[in-house]
Design a protein around this motif. Structure first.
Motif, PDB file in Angstrom:
ATOM      1  N   GLU A  63       0.862  -1.238  -0.047  1.00  0.00           N
ATOM      2  CA  GLU A  63       0.125  -0.024   0.047  1.00  0.00           C
ATOM      3  C   GLU A  63       0.825   1.436   0.039  1.00  0.00           C
ATOM      4  OE1 GLU A  63      -2.800  -0.137   3.140  1.00  0.00           O
ATOM      5  OE2 GLU A  63      -3.819  -1.935   2.285  1.00  0.00           O
ATOM      6  N   MET A  64       2.304   1.116  -0.362  1.00  0.00           N
ATOM      7  CA  MET A  64       3.076   2.222  -0.167  1.00  0.00           C
ATOM      8  C   MET A  64       3.382   2.488  -1.800  1.00  0.00           C
ATOM      9  SD  MET A  64       5.752   0.951   2.707  1.00  0.00           S
ATOM     10  CE  MET A  64       6.865   2.523   2.852  1.00  0.00           C
ATOM     11  N   ALA A  65       3.333   3.800  -1.847  1.00  0.00           N
ATOM     12  CA  ALA A  65       3.664   4.491  -3.395  1.00  0.00           C
ATOM     13  C   ALA A  65       5.175   4.386  -3.136  1.00  0.00           C
ATOM     14  CB  ALA A  65       3.045   5.806  -3.556  1.00  0.00           C
ATOM     15  N   LEU A  66       6.057   4.832  -4.328  1.00  0.00           N
ATOM     16  CA  LEU A  66       7.438   4.872  -4.437  1.00  0.00           C
ATOM     17  C   LEU A  66       7.899   5.972  -3.632  1.00  0.00           C
ATOM     18  CD1 LEU A  66      10.037   3.835  -5.544  1.00  0.00           C
ATOM     19  CD2 LEU A  66       9.686   5.413  -7.602  1.00  0.00           C
ATOM     20  N   PRO A  67       7.288   7.147  -3.547  1.00  0.00           N
ATOM     21  CA  PRO A  67       7.869   8.234  -2.578  1.00  0.00           C
ATOM     22  C   PRO A  67       7.988   7.758  -1.140  1.00  0.00           C
ATOM     23  CG  PRO A  67       6.330   9.259  -4.309  1.00  0.00           C
ATOM     24  CD  PRO A  67       6.177   7.721  -4.275  1.00  0.00           C
ATOM     25  N   GLU A  68       6.940   7.253  -0.860  1.00  0.00           N
ATOM     26  CA  GLU A  68       6.822   6.850   0.570  1.00  0.00           C
ATOM     27  C   GLU A  68       7.929   5.753   0.989  1.00  0.00           C
ATOM     28  OE1 GLU A  68       3.627   4.925   4.053  1.00  0.00           O
ATOM     29  OE2 GLU A  68       3.092   5.274   1.847  1.00  0.00           O
ATOM     30  N   ILE A  69       8.322   4.731  -0.093  1.00  0.00           N
ATOM     31  CA  ILE A  69       9.286   3.641   0.057  1.00  0.00           C
ATOM     32  C   ILE A  69      10.539   4.264   0.498  1.00  0.00           C
ATOM     33  CG2 ILE A  69      10.301   1.921  -0.987  1.00  0.00           C
ATOM     34  CD1 ILE A  69       7.656   1.060  -2.068  1.00  0.00           C
ATOM     35  N   MET A  70      10.638   5.164  -0.548  1.00  0.00           N
ATOM     36  CA  MET A  70      11.965   5.998  -0.668  1.00  0.00           C
ATOM     37  C   MET A  70      12.283   6.798   0.539  1.00  0.00           C
ATOM     38  SD  MET A  70      13.352   4.187  -3.159  1.00  0.00           S
ATOM     39  CE  MET A  70      14.843   4.960  -2.801  1.00  0.00           C
ATOM     40  N   GLU A  71      11.233   7.588   0.737  1.00  0.00           N
ATOM     41  CA  GLU A  71      11.311   8.073   2.413  1.00  0.00           C
ATOM     42  C   GLU A  71      11.879   7.470   3.418  1.00  0.00           C
ATOM     43  OE1 GLU A  71       8.687  11.243   5.105  1.00  0.00           O
ATOM     44  OE2 GLU A  71       7.589  10.185   3.380  1.00  0.00           O
ATOM     45  N   VAL A  72      11.152   6.295   3.576  1.00  0.00           N
ATOM     46  CA  VAL A  72      11.459   5.484   4.656  1.00  0.00           C
ATOM     47  C   VAL A  72      12.787   4.922   4.404  1.00  0.00           C
ATOM     48  CG1 VAL A  72      11.242   3.168   5.570  1.00  0.00           C
ATOM     49  CG2 VAL A  72       9.276   4.663   5.014  1.00  0.00           C
ATOM     50  N   THR A  73      13.210   4.634   3.159  1.00  0.00           N
ATOM     51  CA  THR A  73      14.751   4.029   2.983  1.00  0.00           C
ATOM     52  C   THR A  73      15.623   5.339   3.166  1.00  0.00           C
ATOM     53  OG1 THR A  73      14.034   2.558   1.181  1.00  0.00           O
ATOM     54  CG2 THR A  73      16.206   3.323   1.128  1.00  0.00           C
ATOM     55  N   LEU A  74      15.571   6.431   2.917  1.00  0.00           N
ATOM     56  CA  LEU A  74      16.869   7.445   2.921  1.00  0.00           C
ATOM     57  C   LEU A  74      16.555   7.989   4.400  1.00  0.00           C
ATOM     58  CD1 LEU A  74      15.743   9.631  -0.159  1.00  0.00           C
ATOM     59  CD2 LEU A  74      17.507   7.844   0.025  1.00  0.00           C
ATOM     60  N   GLN A  75      15.467   7.826   5.057  1.00  0.00           N
ATOM     61  CA  GLN A  75      15.549   8.339   6.416  1.00  0.00           C
ATOM     62  C   GLN A  75      16.474   7.221   7.367  1.00  0.00           C
ATOM     63  OE1 GLN A  75      14.584  11.034   8.103  1.00  0.00           O
ATOM     64  NE2 GLN A  75      15.386  10.114  10.130  1.00  0.00           N
ATOM     65  N   ALA A  76      16.138   5.963   6.949  1.00  0.00           N
ATOM     66  CA  ALA A  76      17.001   4.663   7.697  1.00  0.00           C
ATOM     67  C   ALA A  76      18.464   5.072   7.322  1.00  0.00           C
ATOM     68  CB  ALA A  76      16.475   3.515   7.454  1.00  0.00           C
ATOM     69  N   VAL A  77      18.708   5.345   5.919  1.00  0.00           N
ATOM     70  CA  VAL A  77      20.103   5.305   5.670  1.00  0.00           C
ATOM     71  C   VAL A  77      20.894   6.413   6.271  1.00  0.00           C
ATOM     72  CG1 VAL A  77      21.420   5.903   3.511  1.00  0.00           C
ATOM     73  CG2 VAL A  77      19.518   4.006   3.502  1.00  0.00           C
ATOM     74  N   SER A  78      20.234   7.727   6.266  1.00  0.00           N
ATOM     75  CA  SER A  78      21.008   8.728   7.109  1.00  0.00           C
ATOM     76  C   SER A  78      21.192   8.447   8.425  1.00  0.00           C
ATOM     77  CB  SER A  78      19.900  10.089   6.688  1.00  0.00           C
ATOM     78  OG  SER A  78      18.726   9.914   7.630  1.00  0.00           O
ATOM     79  N   GLU A  79      20.340   7.744   8.940  1.00  0.00           N
ATOM     80  CA  GLU A  79      20.906   7.447  10.434  1.00  0.00           C
ATOM     81  C   GLU A  79      21.726   6.236  10.550  1.00  0.00           C
ATOM     82  OE1 GLU A  79      16.993   5.915  11.858  1.00  0.00           O
ATOM     83  OE2 GLU A  79      16.265   8.293  11.899  1.00  0.00           O
ATOM     84  N   GLY A  80      22.309   5.805   9.483  1.00  0.00           N
ATOM     85  CA  GLY A  80      23.421   4.796   9.305  1.00  0.00           C
ATOM     86  C   GLY A  80      23.012   3.351   9.331  1.00  0.00           C
ATOM     87  N   LYS A  81      21.882   3.188   9.111  1.00  0.00           N
ATOM     88  CA  LYS A  81      21.250   2.049   9.037  1.00  0.00           C
ATOM     89  C   LYS A  81      21.385   1.198   7.673  1.00  0.00           C
ATOM     90  CE  LYS A  81      17.962   3.000  12.775  1.00  0.00           C
ATOM     91  NZ  LYS A  81      16.380   3.283  13.018  1.00  0.00           N
ATOM     92  N   THR A  82      21.294  -0.193   7.616  1.00  0.00           N
ATOM     93  CA  THR A  82      21.174  -0.804   6.387  1.00  0.00           C
ATOM     94  C   THR A  82      19.794  -1.333   6.138  1.00  0.00           C
ATOM     95  OG1 THR A  82      23.486  -1.432   6.623  1.00  0.00           O
ATOM     96  CG2 THR A  82      22.091  -2.885   5.155  1.00  0.00           C
ATOM     97  N   VAL A  83      19.246  -1.100   4.952  1.00  0.00           N
ATOM     98  CA  VAL A  83      17.927  -1.482   4.571  1.00  0.00           C
ATOM     99  C   VAL A  83      17.992  -2.558   3.640  1.00  0.00           C
ATOM    100  CG1 VAL A  83      15.864  -0.621   3.698  1.00  0.00           C
ATOM    101  CG2 VAL A  83      17.413   0.904   4.964  1.00  0.00           C
ATOM    102  N   ALA A  84      17.171  -3.454   3.672  1.00  0.00           N
ATOM    103  CA  ALA A  84      16.762  -4.608   2.771  1.00  0.00           C
ATOM    104  C   ALA A  84      15.562  -4.122   1.944  1.00  0.00           C
ATOM    105  CB  ALA A  84      16.717  -5.792   3.277  1.00  0.00           C
TER     106      ALA A  84
END
Length: 300
Positions: A63-84
């Motif tokens: 139920e997530m559009a691409l902008p929401e998926i990438m927002e979650v991804t980029l926020q986690a990455v900016s915190e130094g986390k690895t995302v799968a």
């Protein structure tokens, strides 16, 4: 590719068609180690997300559009986390991966794509079919039928079908009647074998076999409208498995005693055995009675 500026990273993980046992070792290792997982929960079984380590944050993306998926991804990455980012099948085939990679490139995020088993190959395995049979088909075309997504010039189903090769058709099962008609119009005989694999690798997997004459009606009767793959061509003819077909169908040269390659020369008898020993030794193998064992030289 620019030098990453974000402290975290992303793995684009292909997890195959549905069977958790078809994950690669690398995919499983990544899923067991990352703190954030985003998975296509309409296409990927929950058991695969279940490989996550305790405490991992898991997002279902249906139920997530691409902008929401990438927002979650980029926020986690900016915190130094690895995302799968988990995707069904292999990310390189109809995975909508390019648009995600463009954003990662723009934001200078480090990422890696992990390939997965495509439904095309999982279906071939279930069918016990080789998609490239000598003198039957040596070419496999992977495509989709035109619908809401327009096809580039020269890539219509009729254009591609004129090759007469094995066709693997994704995302198109709702157009089965049109596909069967177009393929016959393009020159495929009416009795060309067709296999439709529904949710291959899932517990409710279903395989429907037929020909271009009757496959559309069989699919309609089975009420299959999504998550199905279509394979067309003589390569999926189940009669090829008949032992008597050896007399009618050419086979690969690979194991033929009459075919010469780097490790074996054509021939029979003691001379051929001597020739094989010479070739094995030239390839770095230690030859023992009735078998050849590869010995590493450190330069392999």
């Amino acid at each position: 590719m620019t030098t990453p500026s974000q402290p975290g990273r992303l793995y684009g993980v292909g997890v195959g068609p549905g069977d958790p046992e078809l994950l690669t070792v690398k995919a499983q290792r990544v899923l067991q180690s990352v703190p954030v997982i985003i998975y296509a929960d309409s296409l990927v079984p929950e058991e695969i997300a279940g490989f996550a380590k305790p405490g991992a944050i898991i997002y279902g993306s249906k139920e997530m559009a691409l902008p929401e998926i990438m927002e979650v991804t980029l926020q986690a990455v900016s915190e130094g986390k690895t995302v799968a980012r988990i995707q069904s099948g292999d990310p390189s085939l109809y995975g909508a991966t390019l648009e995600q990679m463009r954003i990662l490139e723009r934001e200078r995020v480090d990422y890696e794509i992990i390939p997965g088993v495509s439904a095309a190959f999982a279906a071939a395995a279930v069918l016990k079919a080789e998609l490239t049979v000598p003198e039957v088909s040596q070419t496999v075309i992977m495509t989709r039928a035109e619908g809401r997504v327009a096809m580039p010039e020269g890539e219509s189903l009729i254009d591609l079908a004129r090759h007469g090769s094995t066709l693997v058709i994704f995302l198109s099962v709702t157009r089965m009647f049109r596909i069967a008609n177009q393929l016959q119009e393009a020159g495929y005989p009416a009795d060309t074998p067709v296999a439709v694999a529904y949710r291959v690798g899932w517990p409710d997997q279903q395989i429907i076999r037929g020909t271009l004459t009757d496959i559309a009606e069989k699919v309609r009767d089975a009420k299959i409208t999504l998550q199905a793959l279509i394979i067309v061509g003589k390569a999926v003819d189940p009669n090829l498995l008949d032992p008597a077909s050896d007399e009618r169908v050419a086979v690969s040269h690979l194991y033929s005693d009459e075919y010469t390659h780097l490790y074996r020369r054509a021939g029979q008898g003691d001379h051929a055995a001597a020739d094989r020993t010479e070739l094995y030794e030239a390839g770095g193998y230690e030859v023992q009675p009735e078998r050849a064992v590869h010995t590493s030289t450190g330069d392999d």
